[in-house]
Structures are given as structure tokens and as C-alpha cells.
Design a protein around this motif. Sequence first.
Motif, PDB file in Angstrom:
ATOM      1  N   ARG A  38       8.114  66.747  47.094  1.00 49.52           N
ATOM      2  CA  ARG A  38       8.944  66.174  46.045  1.00 49.52           C
ATOM      3  C   ARG A  38       8.143  66.030  44.765  1.00 49.52           C
ATOM      4  O   ARG A  38       6.939  65.852  44.784  1.00 49.52           O
ATOM      5  CB  ARG A  38       9.453  64.805  46.497  1.00 49.52           C
ATOM      6  CG  ARG A  38      10.416  64.182  45.533  1.00 49.52           C
ATOM      7  CD  ARG A  38      11.090  62.988  46.134  1.00 49.52           C
ATOM      8  NE  ARG A  38      12.033  62.467  45.152  1.00 49.52           N
ATOM      9  CZ  ARG A  38      12.492  61.268  45.136  1.00 49.52           C
ATOM     10  NH1 ARG A  38      12.119  60.413  46.062  1.00 49.52           N
ATOM     11  NH2 ARG A  38      13.324  60.878  44.217  1.00 49.52           N
ATOM     12  N   GLU A  39       8.854  66.090  43.648  1.00 53.24           N
ATOM     13  CA  GLU A  39       8.255  65.849  42.324  1.00 53.24           C
ATOM     14  C   GLU A  39       9.275  65.098  41.487  1.00 53.24           C
ATOM     15  O   GLU A  39      10.469  65.398  41.543  1.00 53.24           O
ATOM     16  CB  GLU A  39       7.891  67.167  41.651  1.00 53.24           C
ATOM     17  CG  GLU A  39       7.304  66.999  40.271  1.00 53.24           C
ATOM     18  CD  GLU A  39       6.876  68.305  39.640  1.00 53.24           C
ATOM     19  OE1 GLU A  39       7.088  68.458  38.427  1.00 53.24           O
ATOM     20  OE2 GLU A  39       6.353  69.177  40.367  1.00 53.24           O
ATOM     21  N   GLY A  69       0.866  72.852  42.453  1.00 56.88           N
ATOM     22  CA  GLY A  69       2.245  72.947  41.975  1.00 56.88           C
ATOM     23  C   GLY A  69       2.224  73.573  40.605  1.00 56.88           C
ATOM     24  O   GLY A  69       1.157  73.895  40.069  1.00 56.88           O
ATOM     25  N   LYS A  97       4.291  71.009  48.681  1.00 53.87           N
ATOM     26  CA  LYS A  97       4.896  69.968  47.849  1.00 53.87           C
ATOM     27  C   LYS A  97       6.256  69.619  48.429  1.00 53.87           C
ATOM     28  O   LYS A  97       7.087  70.485  48.665  1.00 53.87           O
ATOM     29  CB  LYS A  97       5.034  70.434  46.403  1.00 53.87           C
ATOM     30  CG  LYS A  97       5.544  69.350  45.473  1.00 53.87           C
ATOM     31  CD  LYS A  97       5.545  69.794  44.022  1.00 53.87           C
ATOM     32  CE  LYS A  97       6.610  70.856  43.820  1.00 53.87           C
ATOM     33  NZ  LYS A  97       6.829  71.173  42.411  1.00 53.87           N
ATOM     34  N   LYS A 141       4.351  62.709  35.643  1.00 55.53           N
ATOM     35  CA  LYS A 141       4.907  63.265  36.864  1.00 55.53           C
ATOM     36  C   LYS A 141       4.188  62.695  38.081  1.00 55.53           C
ATOM     37  O   LYS A 141       3.017  62.336  38.015  1.00 55.53           O
ATOM     38  CB  LYS A 141       4.783  64.784  36.873  1.00 55.53           C
ATOM     39  CG  LYS A 141       5.668  65.469  35.857  1.00 55.53           C
ATOM     40  CD  LYS A 141       5.694  66.960  36.095  1.00 55.53           C
ATOM     41  CE  LYS A 141       6.475  67.694  35.041  1.00 55.53           C
ATOM     42  NZ  LYS A 141       7.876  67.339  34.950  1.00 55.53           N
ATOM     43  N   TRP A 150       2.871  65.469  48.603  1.00 53.25           N
ATOM     44  CA  TRP A 150       2.399  66.640  49.342  1.00 53.25           C
ATOM     45  C   TRP A 150       2.300  66.300  50.819  1.00 53.25           C
ATOM     46  O   TRP A 150       1.898  65.197  51.179  1.00 53.25           O
ATOM     47  CB  TRP A 150       1.001  67.037  48.859  1.00 53.25           C
ATOM     48  CG  TRP A 150       0.833  67.141  47.393  1.00 53.25           C
ATOM     49  CD1 TRP A 150       0.453  66.141  46.533  1.00 53.25           C
ATOM     50  CD2 TRP A 150       1.023  68.300  46.585  1.00 53.25           C
ATOM     51  NE1 TRP A 150       0.401  66.615  45.256  1.00 53.25           N
ATOM     52  CE2 TRP A 150       0.747  67.944  45.251  1.00 53.25           C
ATOM     53  CE3 TRP A 150       1.405  69.621  46.865  1.00 53.25           C
ATOM     54  CZ2 TRP A 150       0.830  68.844  44.196  1.00 53.25           C
ATOM     55  CZ3 TRP A 150       1.485  70.516  45.815  1.00 53.25           C
ATOM     56  CH2 TRP A 150       1.203  70.128  44.501  1.00 53.25           C
ATOM     57  N   ARG A 162       3.901  63.668  42.365  1.00 49.17           N
ATOM     58  CA  ARG A 162       4.184  64.681  43.377  1.00 49.17           C
ATOM     59  C   ARG A 162       3.801  64.142  44.746  1.00 49.17           C
ATOM     60  O   ARG A 162       2.804  63.436  44.887  1.00 49.17           O
ATOM     61  CB  ARG A 162       3.396  65.964  43.105  1.00 49.17           C
ATOM     62  CG  ARG A 162       3.830  66.665  41.837  1.00 49.17           C
ATOM     63  CD  ARG A 162       3.007  67.887  41.557  1.00 49.17           C
ATOM     64  NE  ARG A 162       3.525  68.566  40.367  1.00 49.17           N
ATOM     65  CZ  ARG A 162       2.790  69.283  39.541  1.00 49.17           C
ATOM     66  NH1 ARG A 162       1.500  69.441  39.762  1.00 49.17           N
ATOM     67  NH2 ARG A 162       3.336  69.855  38.499  1.00 49.17           N
TER      68      ARG A 162
END
Length: 138
Positions: free
Chosen positions: A132-133, A90, A130, A119, A123, A121
Motif C-alpha cells: 500500500r501507498e 517503489g 509494496k 508519502k 512493504w 508505503r
Amino acid sequence: MVTYGDVFAVGFAPDGRVLTGSGDQTARVWRASDGATLHILEEHESSVKCIAASPDNATVATGCCEIMGSDQAVRLWRLADGALLRTCVGPAACMGCGCLCLAFTPDSRYVVSGYQSSKMRVWRADDGKKVREWEVRC
């Protein structure tokens, strides 16, 4: 069992194999009964600080973190033979804000990774995309 560098991460695969991540930029899969090295996972660009096996015993995830490193990728490996399956990349969170923790969902379909930058993430394990983050602030 012999590693070459500090051991930063340890874990077990569901079948009992031992997993390690080290300062020599490798992760390893070991046979628990006698300590024999089964696979050396070598595509990392900095110290491997986290490692996790999928509940279905098919995949190992590794993550790197180094103060001056830029390797923030999560790598997914086939547990059976140690082959690199995919690299999940990402946008860089920040220089040196690498991956500190990893976990698979109970169905083995997703991997979540946590970073020094606060953060997280998510996967997809099957294609490395990806999903969502978000940022976690305490």
C-alpha cells in the motif's frame, strides 16, 4: 564504536544489539557490551537516515535520504549475519524525497516507510512487495 561519517539513525534490536545509520552510506550492527562491530551493511547509495529492527529479531530495515540523492529504497537485512535479503523499491516519490522513518508491525510481517514527499508505503517483509501507498497531508 567507531563510525565513518555523521550518525543519523540509532536503534536497538530486541536482543540488545545497537544499530546505526551513517553519512558514509553504511548501517552497522554493534555489540552493546563492548562496542564491537558485528556487521557493516554496505549496499546503500546515499546516507542511511533511518534504521529499525523487527520485533522477532530476524531483520533490520534501512532507508536512505539525501538532498540530491535518488536512493529511496528500503533494504531488508538478516540480523544474524548482515546479509542483504531484499531491496524494496517503489516509484520515485521525487528527487531527494528519500526515506526518513521506518517501523515494523508487531508481528514482523510488514515494514512501513515514511518519505519527505509526505508519502507512506507498506512493504511485505518476506518478499519486499509494496502492499500500500498513501499520502499524508497535515
